[in-house]
Design a protein around this motif. Structure first.
Motif, PDB file in Angstrom:
ATOM      1  N   GLY A 184      -4.743  11.042  -4.413  1.00  0.00           N
ATOM      2  CA  GLY A 184      -5.214  12.116  -5.278  1.00  0.00           C
ATOM      3  C   GLY A 184      -6.562  11.854  -5.914  1.00  0.00           C
ATOM      4  O   GLY A 184      -6.997  12.628  -6.763  1.00  0.00           O
ATOM      5  N   MET A 185      -7.251  10.790  -5.516  1.00  0.00           N
ATOM      6  CA  MET A 185      -8.497  10.397  -6.166  1.00  0.00           C
ATOM      7  C   MET A 185      -9.706  11.154  -5.627  1.00  0.00           C
ATOM      8  O   MET A 185      -9.748  11.544  -4.460  1.00  0.00           O
ATOM      9  CB  MET A 185      -8.744   8.889  -5.984  1.00  0.00           C
ATOM     10  N   GLY A 186     -10.705  11.322  -6.494  1.00  0.00           N
ATOM     11  CA  GLY A 186     -12.028  11.771  -6.086  1.00  0.00           C
ATOM     12  C   GLY A 186     -12.896  10.568  -5.768  1.00  0.00           C
ATOM     13  O   GLY A 186     -12.453   9.422  -5.846  1.00  0.00           O
TER      14      GLY A 186
ATOM     15  N   ALA B 253       0.808  -1.215   0.000  1.00  0.00           N
ATOM     16  CA  ALA B 253       0.000   0.000   0.000  1.00  0.00           C
ATOM     17  C   ALA B 253       0.841   1.265   0.000  1.00  0.00           C
ATOM     18  O   ALA B 253       0.345   2.326   0.318  1.00  0.00           O
ATOM     19  CB  ALA B 253      -0.935  -0.009   1.211  1.00  0.00           C
ATOM     20  N   VAL B 254       2.161   1.183  -0.351  1.00  0.00           N
ATOM     21  CA  VAL B 254       3.012   2.368  -0.346  1.00  0.00           C
ATOM     22  C   VAL B 254       3.418   2.705  -1.767  1.00  0.00           C
ATOM     23  O   VAL B 254       3.025   2.042  -2.732  1.00  0.00           O
ATOM     24  CB  VAL B 254       4.263   2.133   0.542  1.00  0.00           C
ATOM     25  N   GLY B 255       4.193   3.741  -1.860  1.00  0.00           N
ATOM     26  CA  GLY B 255       4.734   4.103  -3.160  1.00  0.00           C
ATOM     27  C   GLY B 255       3.702   4.659  -4.112  1.00  0.00           C
ATOM     28  O   GLY B 255       2.844   5.461  -3.741  1.00  0.00           O
ATOM     29  N   GLU B 256       3.761   4.209  -5.355  1.00  0.00           N
ATOM     30  CA  GLU B 256       2.916   4.776  -6.402  1.00  0.00           C
ATOM     31  C   GLU B 256       1.429   4.564  -6.117  1.00  0.00           C
ATOM     32  O   GLU B 256       0.614   5.452  -6.347  1.00  0.00           O
ATOM     33  CB  GLU B 256       3.278   4.156  -7.754  1.00  0.00           C
ATOM     34  N   ARG B 257       1.066   3.365  -5.628  1.00  0.00           N
ATOM     35  CA  ARG B 257      -0.352   3.096  -5.354  1.00  0.00           C
ATOM     36  C   ARG B 257      -0.878   4.051  -4.294  1.00  0.00           C
ATOM     37  O   ARG B 257      -1.975   4.622  -4.428  1.00  0.00           O
ATOM     38  CB  ARG B 257      -0.532   1.653  -4.898  1.00  0.00           C
TER      39      ARG B 257
END
Length: 286
Positions: A78-80, A68-72
């Motif tokens: 940043g999601m709506g 659950a780290v990094g890019e994910r």
């Protein structure tokens, strides 16, 4: 909800009797110090602090496991709402995805002051895609009604994990950590005035490992928002499914709800005071 026929409204006494709480769950007059808010991570008032230290515990959600780290993690942050829902529906960050029918992100008012967080979806929730729709959900609805709240109106309901654990077991720490980015983002999007945690897994998801549920009840906690905003007061209580099995703890859960209601009133009073102090040109407090 979901097209079901509207049932006639019950009186509060009828709701309490249906919950098996009458005459125990009766709102008592709160003393002035009960309604003190958390200010800057500390409890402003003697009642709100733990008897042993007088300190409120301020905690952020626990760090996620590598999945659950990094890019994910950054992407989810940043999601709506719609992106979040789609991401949860296709998530394969832990083994819970293998047995789900669908992910259960949450339900309710997207501008809610109240955020209730449970542990994980059960069989009915997995089938319908909505949290708290079985017997525990009916009890939660009755609990909300007892403090003049209603599902979908100023209330949002979520879970620590978004997929059903096998056999409705308690979510494991690694599963909670894999879902943590979703829950953190929900809190950021909602910006609730108060968080109520239902069960130890929910407390673990939001506060980390801070003790047993019995030790957390009645203590002052605050969630440290990832965006750097003000700390959000947190109340820890029992999961409704537990209350269905352990009737004598319903009175304690009612105490928790009364305390949450007092904290909410104090938070709204503080916000109103800040608006008045800022003047008419400042606009409403977010």
């Amino acid at each position: 909800m979901g097209g079901e026929p509207r049932r006639p409204l019950l009186t509060r006494l009828q709701l309490l009797r249906e919950m098996g709480l009458s005459p125990l769950w009766r709102l008592r007059r709160q003393s002035a110090d009960v309604a003190q808010p958390l200010v800057g991570g500390r409890a402003a008032g003697p009642e709100a602090a733990p008897p042993s230290s007088g300190e409120a515990v301020v905690a952020a959600a626990p760090a996620a496991v590598p999945v659950a780290v990094g890019e994910r993690n950054a992407e989810i942050a940043g999601m709506g709402w719609e992106e979040l829902r789609q991401s949860a529906a296709t998530c394969r960050a832990c083994n819970l995805c293998q047995g789900r029918r669908q992910a259960v992100l949450g339900v309710g008012d997207l501008k809610a002051d109240w955020l209730f967080i449970g542990e994980g979806p059960g069989a009915e929730e997995d089938a319908r895609g909505e949290p708290f729709v079985g017997p525990a959900g009916k009890l939660l609805d009755a609990m909300l009604a007892a403090i003049d709240l209603q599902r979908g109106r100023d209330v949002y309901i979520a879970n620590a994990v978004k997929c059903r654990p096998p056999g409705n077991r308690t979510p494991e720490p690694s599963e909670i950590a894999a879902c943590a980015p979703f829950l953190r983002r929900q809190i950021v999007l909602l910006q609730p005035r108060l968080i109520v945690l239902l069960g130890r897994a929910a407390a673990h998801a939001v506060l980390g490992e801070v003790g047993s549920l019995a030790n957390m009840r009645g203590r002052s906690f605050a969630y440290n928002s990832p965006t750097g905003g003000e700390n959000i007061p947190v109340v820890v209580s029992y999961h409704p499914a537990y209350l269905l099995r352990t009737l004598h703890d319903k009175a304690r859960a009612w105490e928790d709800l009364c305390r949450a209601r007092a904290l909410m009133r104090a938070a709204k009073a503080t916000a109103a005071g800040l608006e008045r102090a800022a003047g008419p040109d400042a606009g409403p407090t977010p």
